[in-house]
Design a protein around this motif. Structure first.
Motif, short mmCIF file in Angstrom:
data_model
loop_
_atom_site.label_atom_id
_atom_site.label_comp_id
_atom_site.label_asym_id
_atom_site.label_seq_id
_atom_site.Cartn_x
_atom_site.Cartn_y
_atom_site.Cartn_z
N MET A 169 0.84 -1.16 0.00
CA MET A 169 0.00 0.00 0.00
C MET A 169 0.89 1.23 0.00
O MET A 169 1.85 1.31 0.76
CB MET A 169 -0.89 0.01 1.24
N GLU A 170 0.57 2.17 -0.83
CA GLU A 170 1.31 3.43 -0.85
C GLU A 170 0.43 4.52 -0.27
O GLU A 170 -0.75 4.62 -0.62
CB GLU A 170 1.73 3.79 -2.27
N LEU A 171 1.02 5.31 0.59
CA LEU A 171 0.31 6.43 1.19
C LEU A 171 0.67 7.72 0.47
O LEU A 171 1.76 7.86 -0.07
CB LEU A 171 0.69 6.56 2.67
N ARG A 172 -0.26 8.64 0.53
CA ARG A 172 0.05 9.97 -0.01
C ARG A 172 1.19 10.55 0.81
O ARG A 172 1.31 10.29 2.01
CB ARG A 172 -1.18 10.88 0.10
N PRO A 173 2.05 11.34 0.19
CA PRO A 173 3.22 11.89 0.89
C PRO A 173 2.87 12.63 2.20
O PRO A 173 3.60 12.54 3.17
CB PRO A 173 3.84 12.85 -0.13
N GLU A 174 1.75 13.33 2.21
CA GLU A 174 1.39 14.08 3.42
C GLU A 174 1.01 13.17 4.59
O GLU A 174 0.95 13.60 5.74
CB GLU A 174 0.28 15.10 3.14
N LEU A 175 0.75 11.89 4.33
CA LEU A 175 0.42 10.94 5.39
C LEU A 175 1.64 10.21 5.93
O LEU A 175 1.56 9.52 6.94
CB LEU A 175 -0.60 9.92 4.89
N CYS A 176 2.76 10.36 5.27
CA CYS A 176 4.00 9.69 5.68
C CYS A 176 4.83 10.61 6.56
O CYS A 176 4.85 11.82 6.35
CB CYS A 176 4.82 9.32 4.45
N PRO A 177 5.52 10.04 7.53
CA PRO A 177 6.41 10.88 8.33
C PRO A 177 7.56 11.37 7.46
O PRO A 177 7.88 10.76 6.44
CB PRO A 177 6.91 9.93 9.42
N PRO A 178 8.16 12.49 7.82
CA PRO A 178 9.26 13.01 7.01
C PRO A 178 10.46 12.06 7.02
O PRO A 178 10.68 11.33 7.97
CB PRO A 178 9.61 14.33 7.69
N VAL A 179 11.20 12.09 5.94
CA VAL A 179 12.39 11.26 5.82
C VAL A 179 13.56 12.02 6.47
O VAL A 179 13.76 13.20 6.22
CB VAL A 179 12.72 10.96 4.35
N ALA A 180 14.31 11.32 7.31
CA ALA A 180 15.47 11.93 7.97
C ALA A 180 16.74 11.33 7.39
O ALA A 180 16.79 10.13 7.14
CB ALA A 180 15.41 11.68 9.46
N PRO A 181 17.74 12.15 7.22
CA PRO A 181 19.02 11.62 6.74
C PRO A 181 19.61 10.64 7.77
O PRO A 181 19.40 10.79 8.97
CB PRO A 181 19.91 12.86 6.61
N GLU A 182 20.34 9.67 7.28
CA GLU A 182 20.96 8.67 8.17
C GLU A 182 21.83 9.35 9.22
O GLU A 182 21.89 8.89 10.36
CB GLU A 182 21.79 7.68 7.36
N GLN A 183 22.52 10.43 8.84
CA GLN A 183 23.39 11.12 9.80
C GLN A 183 22.57 11.70 10.96
O GLN A 183 22.99 11.65 12.11
CB GLN A 183 24.20 12.23 9.12
N ARG A 184 21.40 12.22 10.67
CA ARG A 184 20.53 12.77 11.73
C ARG A 184 20.12 11.66 12.69
O ARG A 184 20.14 11.84 13.90
CB ARG A 184 19.30 13.42 11.08
N ILE A 185 19.74 10.53 12.16
CA ILE A 185 19.34 9.40 12.99
C ILE A 185 20.52 8.93 13.84
O ILE A 185 20.37 8.65 15.04
CB ILE A 185 18.76 8.27 12.12
#
Length: 89
Positions: free
Chosen positions: A1-17
């Motif tokens: 299932m694909e969600l609309r972009p506004e329903l997905c949490p923002p993507v964080a760079p690996e360095q931030r994580i």
């Protein structure tokens, strides 16, 4: 299932994580040694927009994904989903 972009949490760079994981580990070590972690927790909260306390870091090692935290602090979660970034695919 694909969600609309506004329903997905923002993507964080690996360095931030990685930086957040390091900060959590540092706070946990300070608390384990009985040292003050107030400034480290304040910096973590300032950088993430949260209001975690030493209690949160002691009790919830992975704190940001804890369902218990969601029920304990419901205002920290927008529209039923955590305000935490997801990793890039």
């Amino acid at each position: 299932m694909e969600l609309r972009p506004e329903l997905c949490p923002p993507v964080a760079p690996e360095q931030r994580i990685a930086d957040l994981s390091t900060a959590k580990a540092t706070i946990a070590k300070l608390l384990e040694r009985g040292e003050s972690a107030d400034s480290a927790i304040a910096a973590f909260n300032a950088g993430t927009g949260h209001a975690y306390t030493a209690y949160d870091f002691r009790i919830y090692g992975s704190l940001v994904t804890s369902g218990t935290l969601r029920s304990r602090h419901p205002t920290r979660f927008a529209e039923g989903r955590e305000r935490h970034p997801r990793r890039a695919d």
